[in-house]
Motif scaffolding. Structure first.
Motif, PDB file in Angstrom:
ATOM      1  N   GLN A  74     -18.993   1.808  -3.774  1.00  0.00           N
ATOM      2  CA  GLN A  74     -18.367   1.237  -3.286  1.00  0.00           C
ATOM      3  C   GLN A  74     -17.988   0.635  -2.660  1.00  0.00           C
ATOM      4  O   GLN A  74     -16.900  -0.390  -2.405  1.00  0.00           O
ATOM      5  CB  GLN A  74     -17.221   2.353  -2.407  1.00  0.00           C
ATOM      6  N   TYR A  75     -19.400   0.087  -2.475  1.00  0.00           N
ATOM      7  CA  TYR A  75     -19.656  -0.844  -1.269  1.00  0.00           C
ATOM      8  C   TYR A  75     -19.321  -2.409  -2.996  1.00  0.00           C
ATOM      9  O   TYR A  75     -18.492  -3.506  -2.317  1.00  0.00           O
ATOM     10  CB  TYR A  75     -20.949  -1.662  -1.173  1.00  0.00           C
ATOM     11  N   LEU A  76     -19.568  -2.422  -4.094  1.00  0.00           N
ATOM     12  CA  LEU A  76     -19.686  -3.240  -4.825  1.00  0.00           C
ATOM     13  C   LEU A  76     -18.155  -3.333  -4.993  1.00  0.00           C
ATOM     14  O   LEU A  76     -17.313  -4.024  -4.589  1.00  0.00           O
ATOM     15  CB  LEU A  76     -20.157  -2.986  -6.439  1.00  0.00           C
ATOM     16  N   HIS A  82     -11.913  -7.719  -3.614  1.00  0.00           N
ATOM     17  CA  HIS A  82     -11.379  -8.682  -2.423  1.00  0.00           C
ATOM     18  C   HIS A  82     -10.879  -8.149  -0.952  1.00  0.00           C
ATOM     19  O   HIS A  82     -10.762  -8.982  -0.325  1.00  0.00           O
ATOM     20  CB  HIS A  82     -11.084  -9.584  -3.252  1.00  0.00           C
ATOM     21  N   ILE A  83     -11.365  -7.066  -0.691  1.00  0.00           N
ATOM     22  CA  ILE A  83     -10.883  -6.843   0.209  1.00  0.00           C
ATOM     23  C   ILE A  83     -12.228  -6.918   1.463  1.00  0.00           C
ATOM     24  O   ILE A  83     -11.929  -6.021   3.005  1.00  0.00           O
ATOM     25  CB  ILE A  83     -10.500  -4.794   0.534  1.00  0.00           C
ATOM     26  N   LEU A 344      -7.792  -8.743   5.906  1.00  0.00           N
ATOM     27  CA  LEU A 344      -6.376  -7.114   6.406  1.00  0.00           C
ATOM     28  C   LEU A 344      -5.006  -6.694   5.138  1.00  0.00           C
ATOM     29  O   LEU A 344      -4.588  -6.321   4.853  1.00  0.00           O
ATOM     30  CB  LEU A 344      -6.381  -7.644   7.971  1.00  0.00           C
ATOM     31  N   ASN A 345      -4.616  -8.933   4.918  1.00  0.00           N
ATOM     32  CA  ASN A 345      -3.586  -8.887   3.869  1.00  0.00           C
ATOM     33  C   ASN A 345      -3.728  -7.942   3.120  1.00  0.00           C
ATOM     34  O   ASN A 345      -2.943  -7.108   2.754  1.00  0.00           O
ATOM     35  CB  ASN A 345      -3.240  -9.800   3.934  1.00  0.00           C
ATOM     36  N   ARG A 346      -4.667  -7.792   1.677  1.00  0.00           N
ATOM     37  CA  ARG A 346      -5.047  -7.420   1.174  1.00  0.00           C
ATOM     38  C   ARG A 346      -5.262  -5.619   0.500  1.00  0.00           C
ATOM     39  O   ARG A 346      -4.636  -4.741   0.004  1.00  0.00           O
ATOM     40  CB  ARG A 346      -6.509  -7.970  -0.050  1.00  0.00           C
ATOM     41  N   ILE A 347      -5.426  -5.310   2.608  1.00  0.00           N
ATOM     42  CA  ILE A 347      -5.978  -3.516   2.705  1.00  0.00           C
ATOM     43  C   ILE A 347      -4.275  -3.096   2.735  1.00  0.00           C
ATOM     44  O   ILE A 347      -3.887  -2.280   2.186  1.00  0.00           O
ATOM     45  CB  ILE A 347      -6.919  -3.917   3.830  1.00  0.00           C
ATOM     46  N   VAL A 348      -3.753  -3.887   3.348  1.00  0.00           N
ATOM     47  CA  VAL A 348      -2.455  -3.647   4.167  1.00  0.00           C
ATOM     48  C   VAL A 348      -1.875  -3.489   2.775  1.00  0.00           C
ATOM     49  O   VAL A 348      -0.812  -2.693   2.225  1.00  0.00           O
ATOM     50  CB  VAL A 348      -2.072  -4.411   4.936  1.00  0.00           C
ATOM     51  N   VAL A 408     -17.668  -7.168  12.643  1.00  0.00           N
ATOM     52  CA  VAL A 408     -17.228  -6.991  11.945  1.00  0.00           C
ATOM     53  C   VAL A 408     -16.002  -8.272  11.829  1.00  0.00           C
ATOM     54  O   VAL A 408     -15.465  -8.060  12.823  1.00  0.00           O
ATOM     55  CB  VAL A 408     -16.293  -5.364  11.549  1.00  0.00           C
ATOM     56  N   GLY A 409     -15.964  -8.921  10.548  1.00  0.00           N
ATOM     57  CA  GLY A 409     -14.623 -10.349  11.182  1.00  0.00           C
ATOM     58  C   GLY A 409     -13.244  -9.855  10.128  1.00  0.00           C
ATOM     59  O   GLY A 409     -13.507  -8.914   9.405  1.00  0.00           O
ATOM     60  N   VAL A 410     -11.978 -10.213  10.944  1.00  0.00           N
ATOM     61  CA  VAL A 410     -10.771  -9.236  10.445  1.00  0.00           C
ATOM     62  C   VAL A 410     -10.258 -10.862   9.725  1.00  0.00           C
ATOM     63  O   VAL A 410     -10.404 -12.297  10.593  1.00  0.00           O
ATOM     64  CB  VAL A 410      -9.562  -8.804  11.118  1.00  0.00           C
ATOM     65  N   ASN A 411     -10.042 -11.238   9.021  1.00  0.00           N
ATOM     66  CA  ASN A 411      -8.677 -12.313   8.630  1.00  0.00           C
ATOM     67  C   ASN A 411      -7.573 -11.984   7.830  1.00  0.00           C
ATOM     68  O   ASN A 411      -7.329 -10.686   7.328  1.00  0.00           O
ATOM     69  CB  ASN A 411      -9.304 -13.533   7.439  1.00  0.00           C
ATOM     70  N   GLY A 412      -6.564 -12.556   7.774  1.00  0.00           N
ATOM     71  CA  GLY A 412      -5.843 -12.147   6.792  1.00  0.00           C
ATOM     72  C   GLY A 412      -4.593 -11.206   7.884  1.00  0.00           C
ATOM     73  O   GLY A 412      -3.606 -10.819   7.467  1.00  0.00           O
ATOM     74  N   PHE A 413      -4.483 -11.371   9.237  1.00  0.00           N
ATOM     75  CA  PHE A 413      -3.504 -10.956  10.841  1.00  0.00           C
ATOM     76  C   PHE A 413      -1.650 -10.861   9.818  1.00  0.00           C
ATOM     77  O   PHE A 413      -1.424  -9.990   9.899  1.00  0.00           O
ATOM     78  CB  PHE A 413      -4.479 -10.940  11.536  1.00  0.00           C
ATOM     79  N   LEU A 414      -1.521 -11.816  10.044  1.00  0.00           N
ATOM     80  CA  LEU A 414      -0.362 -12.753  10.251  1.00  0.00           C
ATOM     81  C   LEU A 414      -0.140 -12.620   8.693  1.00  0.00           C
ATOM     82  O   LEU A 414       0.907 -12.231   8.979  1.00  0.00           O
ATOM     83  CB  LEU A 414      -0.499 -14.260  10.541  1.00  0.00           C
ATOM     84  N   GLU A 415      -0.394 -12.889   7.671  1.00  0.00           N
ATOM     85  CA  GLU A 415      -0.028 -11.874   6.797  1.00  0.00           C
ATOM     86  C   GLU A 415       0.238 -10.806   6.105  1.00  0.00           C
ATOM     87  O   GLU A 415       1.031 -10.540   5.650  1.00  0.00           O
ATOM     88  CB  GLU A 415      -0.794 -12.431   5.035  1.00  0.00           C
ATOM     89  N   ALA A 416      -0.666  -9.764   6.538  1.00  0.00           N
ATOM     90  CA  ALA A 416      -0.610  -8.342   6.787  1.00  0.00           C
ATOM     91  C   ALA A 416       0.835  -8.345   7.335  1.00  0.00           C
ATOM     92  O   ALA A 416       2.144  -6.855   7.080  1.00  0.00           O
ATOM     93  CB  ALA A 416      -2.204  -8.161   7.165  1.00  0.00           C
ATOM     94  N   ALA A 417       0.963  -8.835   9.163  1.00  0.00           N
ATOM     95  CA  ALA A 417       2.137  -8.309   9.802  1.00  0.00           C
ATOM     96  C   ALA A 417       3.706  -8.831   8.680  1.00  0.00           C
ATOM     97  O   ALA A 417       4.615  -8.333   8.761  1.00  0.00           O
ATOM     98  CB  ALA A 417       1.764  -9.035  10.685  1.00  0.00           C
TER      99      ALA A 417
END
Length: 443
Positions: A74-76, A82-83, A344-348, A408-417
């Motif tokens: 799952q790690y791979l 790309h999440i 976060l954008n891809r996750i959402v 743990v970092g987070v990016n894509g917050f604005l795009e996810a919103a």
């Protein structure tokens, strides 16, 4: 190596020769902190894919050791989809650190395999710190912070030139050839030696210069961090003297940057806020003045001195006794053992495409929980490294694994919103992703 892999590497070399610069020539993990394309940089770049694969293999091995959830594959999958982005996969080293300089005063560089003894004067301190930075940074993938630098330098200046040395900056203290040198000139020469040395490429860092951070403090941060601090010779830090040296260095450094493009050190000013106002008005005014003159540095403001910033790393928890004032300013020892960032954008968008079967909060939590396991796996690997005498910076006491973070970092917050507002509807519809929109902030 089979012929297919060999041909790929030969093609990579051909492409690297043609590249305009080392960043554009790098296929994996390009670094703008490499100014010169040469065989040293090529030797690093050509094996990066192999190191990435080895890194993933080691991480998977330790995931299997600490987890029975079958998460190694799952790690791979998380990386390939790309999440998840694993920082500096091209290195097997810990990520970054903020070190204490106290072991350097006790043992010199011998604990790191160097030959230098303890510094006794200002000039040997500067030369030794430069060597220390190169030794430590070669054993970390990212930045090395030395927040105590100016406090220690002030100690040696007071030791060499008297407690009131700052009243004699324009007195002549040395003669070079036919020229008399004032103490101010000598100190600025040491500033110059430090700055231009740490901005030189290092073979042990793939022809990058070390990524160096230093810190400035206001009076209240200084008094908190250096409370009960005693140098090996019995001297104690002086706030007034260190404050003036901070100001002298910042002014000099700001002017020097007009003479040459200088990247390091990255500077962070730490300042206490009380009831909405700066408690140390003098230093607040000085930092504002430096900004007005075009100086570039970070400002970390806190309403409590229970946290400290060194560029990108924050240390919290004085109330839990994690700071140690007995042998040096232990509170400045921090950093990240490993950093993994969620997209976060891809996750959402994955959650949306999969039918939003569970709540978004639960969906993100499941991913975050397994990332915590990935990070703990790397921590387990580093502890094995330490047990096998592979981490001399830790063994010598400059940093402690227990004082570093798994981040743990987070990016894509604005795009996810924005995606939620445009596509999902129900409770998200009409919520504008604006920084002062309370509904957006509550998401």
């Amino acid at each position: 190596m089979n012929k297919i892999d060999l041909d790929k590497k030969l093609k990579f070399i051909d492409d690297y020769y043609k590249a305009a610069n080392p960043a554009s020539g790098s296929k994996y993990d390009s670094n703008s902190n490499v100014a010169t394309k040469n065989l040293a940089s090529l030797s690093c770049e050509v094996v990066k894919k192999d190191i990435i694969n080895l890194n993933r293999g080691i991480t998977m091995r330790y995931i299997e050791k600490i987890s029975d959830q079958g998460l190694a594959q799952q790690y791979l999958n998380d990386i390939d989809s790309h999440i998840l982005y694993r920082h500096d996969e091209t290195s097997l080293l810990p990520y970054c650190c903020s070190i204490s300089l106290y072991p350097f005063l006790l043992n010199g560089l011998k604990g790191l395999g160097g030959s230098s003894a303890v510094p006794k004067h200002a000039n040997s301190f500067i030369g030794g710190v430069i060597n220390l930075i190169f030794l430590v940074s070669s054993q970390f993938a990212g930045a090395v912070a030395i927040p105590e630098f100016l406090t220690y330098f002030d100690h040696f200046l007071r030791k060499d030139y008297g407690e009131d040395y700052q009243n004699h900056l324009d007195d002549n203290f040395d003669i070079v050839g036919h020229n008399s040198l004032t103490l101010r000139h000598m100190i600025e020469d040491w500033f110059q030696q430090f700055i231009y040395s740490i901005n030189q490429p290092a073979g042990a860092r793939n022809y990058q210069s070390p990524f160096v951070n230093i810190a400035y403090f206001d009076k209240y941060y200084f008094e908190s961090i250096f409370k009960d601090f005693v140098f090996p010779d019995g001297d104690i830090p002086s706030w007034e003297s260190t404050k003036n040296l901070e100001k002298m260095f910042m002014n000099w450094f700001n002017n020097e940057r007009t003479n040459a493009p200088i990247t390091f050190p990255v500077e962070t000013a730490n300042i206490l806020v009380e009831n909405g106002s700066y408690k140390d008005v003098d230093m607040a005014d000085f930092f504002a003045e430096m900004w007005s003159k075009g100086h570039s540095f970070f400002m970390y403001q806190s309403d409590s001195v229970d946290s400290l910033s060194s560029c990108c790393r924050l240390r919290n928890g004085v109330e839990e006794n994690v700071f140690s004032y007995t042998l040096g300013a232990g509170g400045i020892e921090t950093g990240s053992k490993c950093v993994m960032t969620l997209n976060l954008n891809r996750i959402v968008q994955d959650w949306y495409k999969e039918g939003m079967i569970i709540s978004l909060e639960d969906y993100i939590t499941k991913i975050t929980d397994r990332v915590h396991i990935y990070l703990k796996a790397w921590d387990s690997k580093l502890r094995d490294d330490l047990a096998n005498n592979m981490l001399p910076v830790y063994s010598a006491g400059f940093i402690d694994l227990d004082k570093q973070f798994l981040t743990v970092g987070v990016n894509g917050f604005l795009e996810a919103a924005e995606f939620l507002q445009q596509h999902v509807g129900h409770k998200y519809i009409g919520i504008e992703p604006e920084p002062f929109n309370q509904q957006y902030r509550d998401l």
